[in-house]
Design a protein around this motif. Structure first.
Motif, short mmCIF file in Angstrom:
data_model
loop_
_atom_site.label_atom_id
_atom_site.label_comp_id
_atom_site.label_asym_id
_atom_site.label_seq_id
_atom_site.Cartn_x
_atom_site.Cartn_y
_atom_site.Cartn_z
N LEU A 1 0.82 -1.21 0.00
CA LEU A 1 0.00 0.00 0.00
C LEU A 1 0.86 1.26 0.00
CD1 LEU A 1 -2.88 1.31 0.33
CD2 LEU A 1 -2.37 1.35 2.77
N VAL A 2 1.85 1.32 0.89
CA VAL A 2 2.65 2.55 0.96
C VAL A 2 3.51 2.72 -0.30
CG1 VAL A 2 2.68 2.67 3.48
CG2 VAL A 2 4.50 1.44 2.30
N GLU A 3 3.95 1.63 -0.89
CA GLU A 3 4.69 1.74 -2.14
C GLU A 3 3.82 2.33 -3.24
OE1 GLU A 3 6.00 -2.21 -2.95
OE2 GLU A 3 7.90 -1.98 -1.87
N ALA A 4 2.55 1.94 -3.26
CA ALA A 4 1.65 2.37 -4.32
C ALA A 4 1.14 3.80 -4.13
CB ALA A 4 0.47 1.41 -4.42
N ARG A 5 0.89 4.22 -2.86
CA ARG A 5 0.19 5.47 -2.62
C ARG A 5 0.94 6.51 -1.80
NH1 ARG A 5 -5.85 3.24 -0.91
NH2 ARG A 5 -6.32 2.16 -2.87
N TYR A 6 1.94 6.09 -1.02
CA TYR A 6 2.47 7.02 -0.03
C TYR A 6 3.99 7.22 -0.09
CZ TYR A 6 -2.18 6.82 1.98
OH TYR A 6 -3.54 6.92 2.16
N ASP A 7 4.59 6.94 -1.22
CA ASP A 7 6.03 7.23 -1.37
C ASP A 7 6.20 8.71 -1.68
OD1 ASP A 7 8.75 7.47 -2.39
OD2 ASP A 7 8.74 5.28 -2.54
N TRP A 8 7.13 9.37 -0.99
CA TRP A 8 7.34 10.80 -1.19
C TRP A 8 7.62 11.15 -2.64
CZ3 TRP A 8 5.34 13.71 2.14
CH2 TRP A 8 5.46 13.50 3.51
N LYS A 9 8.26 10.25 -3.38
CA LYS A 9 8.59 10.52 -4.78
C LYS A 9 7.33 10.87 -5.57
CE LYS A 9 12.47 7.25 -4.86
NZ LYS A 9 12.94 5.95 -5.41
N LYS A 10 6.25 10.15 -5.31
CA LYS A 10 5.01 10.36 -6.05
C LYS A 10 4.23 11.54 -5.48
CE LYS A 10 4.59 5.45 -7.19
NZ LYS A 10 3.76 4.23 -7.08
N LEU A 11 4.22 11.67 -4.16
CA LEU A 11 3.38 12.68 -3.52
C LEU A 11 3.84 14.10 -3.85
CD1 LEU A 11 2.92 11.07 0.01
CD2 LEU A 11 1.36 10.98 -1.94
N THR A 12 5.14 14.31 -3.97
CA THR A 12 5.65 15.66 -4.21
C THR A 12 5.26 16.18 -5.58
OG1 THR A 12 7.55 15.03 -2.84
CG2 THR A 12 7.71 17.09 -4.02
N GLU A 13 4.98 15.29 -6.52
CA GLU A 13 4.60 15.72 -7.87
C GLU A 13 3.34 16.59 -7.86
OE1 GLU A 13 6.16 15.51 -10.73
OE2 GLU A 13 7.87 14.52 -9.76
N THR A 14 2.38 16.24 -7.00
CA THR A 14 1.16 17.04 -6.90
C THR A 14 1.47 18.47 -6.49
OG1 THR A 14 -0.18 15.11 -6.32
CG2 THR A 14 -1.08 17.26 -5.74
N GLN A 15 2.33 18.61 -5.49
CA GLN A 15 2.69 19.94 -5.01
C GLN A 15 3.41 20.74 -6.09
OE1 GLN A 15 3.68 20.13 -0.89
NE2 GLN A 15 5.27 21.67 -1.19
N ILE A 16 4.31 20.10 -6.81
CA ILE A 16 5.04 20.79 -7.88
C ILE A 16 4.08 21.26 -8.97
CG2 ILE A 16 6.72 20.47 -9.73
CD1 ILE A 16 8.23 18.55 -7.86
N ASN A 17 3.13 20.42 -9.34
CA ASN A 17 2.18 20.80 -10.39
C ASN A 17 1.33 22.00 -9.97
OD1 ASN A 17 3.04 18.78 -12.13
ND2 ASN A 17 1.56 17.29 -11.38
N VAL A 18 0.93 22.05 -8.69
CA VAL A 18 0.16 23.20 -8.20
C VAL A 18 1.03 24.45 -8.24
CG1 VAL A 18 -0.98 24.22 -6.19
CG2 VAL A 18 -1.42 21.83 -6.79
N TYR A 19 2.28 24.34 -7.80
CA TYR A 19 3.20 25.47 -7.87
C TYR A 19 3.25 26.03 -9.29
CZ TYR A 19 5.47 24.59 -3.27
OH TYR A 19 5.76 24.45 -1.92
N LYS A 20 3.43 25.15 -10.26
CA LYS A 20 3.57 25.59 -11.65
C LYS A 20 2.32 26.31 -12.13
CE LYS A 20 6.91 22.04 -13.08
NZ LYS A 20 7.12 20.82 -13.93
N LYS A 21 1.14 25.79 -11.77
CA LYS A 21 -0.11 26.44 -12.18
C LYS A 21 -0.25 27.82 -11.56
CE LYS A 21 -2.70 22.16 -12.98
NZ LYS A 21 -3.82 21.30 -12.51
N LEU A 22 0.12 27.94 -10.29
CA LEU A 22 0.03 29.24 -9.61
C LEU A 22 0.97 30.26 -10.23
CD1 LEU A 22 -0.12 28.00 -5.89
CD2 LEU A 22 -1.97 29.10 -7.17
N ILE A 23 2.17 29.82 -10.56
CA ILE A 23 3.15 30.74 -11.18
C ILE A 23 2.66 31.16 -12.55
CG2 ILE A 23 5.49 30.91 -12.08
CD1 ILE A 23 6.36 29.06 -9.77
N ALA A 24 2.13 30.19 -13.31
CA ALA A 24 1.63 30.51 -14.64
C ALA A 24 0.47 31.49 -14.58
CB ALA A 24 1.20 29.23 -15.35
N TYR A 25 -0.41 31.30 -13.58
CA TYR A 25 -1.55 32.20 -13.43
C TYR A 25 -1.09 33.62 -13.07
CZ TYR A 25 -5.86 34.22 -11.60
OH TYR A 25 -6.94 35.04 -11.38
#
Length: 416
Positions: A387-411
């Motif tokens: 479960l943690v490998e599939a859903r809770y590894d930091w490598k995957k979770l940080t991508e969401t935050q980066i994508n939000v950052y990029k959208k905010l900067i673009a806006y």
């Protein structure tokens, strides 16, 4: 991209929220996102600052760290804040001139794209400093709990009538403050869908909130890489948590009163290991009268203890957000018995990758079943790791935050 993080602690690999921020900032750095950090440096006997090597942390996180000490409020000011203002004292403590000026001074040193506050206690000073500095970037906040809900859940655990009154007195002001200040931010991160739904029910736009759960470094917590030479008594149970955090203290107290006697009847040689900082006097005294309970205290590396545990427990009846310790247990393929609140916010399945009970006799029976049934224990632990490998590894979770950052900067950079 440049991000200024503002938090009430030093990001570090010990426990709780500092672990989250340490790992996220480290992953941001790996993605070539520059982070600078403003954090509080305590100067009293309750905290051991010697464990923090700021220079080394700056190298690990690849970012400048600015430390400032925010003095605690006097007892008289705390009483006034609660009784007259109906407000939670740390909000006043952090919304102080020294904090605001520190944030302002750092904002003026670099051209930041984003300022990112951690917790509601840092919200007001971040907003004020951004205004004073004419900051044109995006303002973001991470809420590690639904703070006013966390506060409400702790009311009935207070033994003192005065403390119960104080908690009740600040609840309404706490909630109003929390919701008002969140409207000043461009975006909000929460740690679970549960928390997101709560804030949406209060009128915050769902488009303004993203879930970035607490996570774990799965490579670091591989059980096969841990040296397994620790001599722990078996069968055993493990509880981890900072015991200055009331839900943790209340949780272990409930466990010792309602569950542990039932476990001892079944397993006379059972050992409960309690690991974490700031063990209260009552718990130290308890361990001296019951040799089945051993206080380990703080350790730099929890993995050998988790590796050598038989069952890990999270008997929390209050609190909010999600528990990092459960993810650490699960990452090392250990079976976990938790309350519903203890496991709140995690996308888990009872009797598949964790066992859940909210009545203490059932909590005890689940622990006993894991200690008696090696196949069940192994199955729950292996499913937990998957479960943690599939859903809770930091490598995957940080991508969401980066994508939000990029959208905010673009806006922010788009023509009005």
């Amino acid at each position: 991209m440049r991000v200024l993080h503002v938090m009430p602690y030093i990001p570090f690999t010990i426990s709780g929220a500092p672990v989250r921020d340490y790992n996220i900032i480290k992953k941001l750095s790996e993605k070539k996102i520059e982070s600078q950090i403003i954090c509080n440096y305590y100067n009293d006997n309750k905290f051991d600052n010697s464990m923090y090597n700021i220079t080394q942390l700056e190298k690990e996180l690849n970012g400048k760290i600015y430390t400032r000490e925010i003095p605690d409020l006097s007892a008289l000011k705390k009483i006034k804040t609660v009784l007259l203002d109906g407000m939670y004292p740390p909000f006043y403590r952090y919304n102080s001139p020294i904090n605001i000026k520190t944030i302002e001074s750092v904002l003026k040193k670099s051209n930041f794209d984003i300022i990112h506050a951690q917790h509601t206690i840092e919200a007001a000073p971040v907003i004020q400093a951004a205004s004073n500095s004419h900051f044109e970037g995006a303002k973001v906040i991470t809420l590690h709990n639904v703070d006013h809900l966390n506060f409400i859940r702790q009311i009935n655990h207070q033994k003192s009538l005065l403390m119960r009154f104080a908690h009740k007195r600040v609840v309404s002001g706490f909630k109003a403050y929390e919701l008002n200040i969140l409207n000043e931010f461009d975006h909000i991160f929460v740690v679970s869908e549960v928390d997101r739904d709560i804030y949406i029910s209060y009128g915050i736009s769902k488009d303004k909130i993203n879930v970035v759960p607490n996570g774990v470094n799965c490579d670091f917590y591989k059980i096969e890489i841990i040296e397994n030479d620790m001599k722990l008594v078996h069968p055993n149970l493990l509880f981890m948590g900072n015991l200055t955090y009331p839900p943790n203290e209340f949780g272990i107290k409930n466990y010792l009163e309602h569950v542990h006697p039932l476990i001892k009847k079944k397993f006379q040689s059972i050992k409960l290991y309690i690991m974490g900082k700031n063990c209260p006097n009552w718990l130290n005294d308890y361990s001296k009268t019951d040799n089945s309970v051993e206080i380990i205290g703080f350790v730099e590396d929890v993995r050998p203890y988790i590796s050598n545990s038989d069952v890990c427990i999270a008997p929390l009846m209050s609190g909010s957000g999600t528990r990092l310790k459960i993810l650490e247990y699960m990452a090392m393929s250990k079976p976990v018995v938790s309350t519903t609140i203890g496991a709140e916010g995690l996308e888990i399945s009872d009797n598949k990758d964790i066992l859940i009970a909210d009545e203490w006799p059932k909590f005890a029976s689940l622990i006993i079943s894991l200690l008696e049934d090696e196949e069940l224990s192994s199955r729950i632990g292996m499913n937990a790791r998957k479960l943690v490998e599939a859903r809770y590894d930091w490598k995957k979770l940080t991508e969401t935050q980066i994508n939000v950052y990029k959208k905010l900067i673009a806006y922010n950079s788009s023509p009005n």
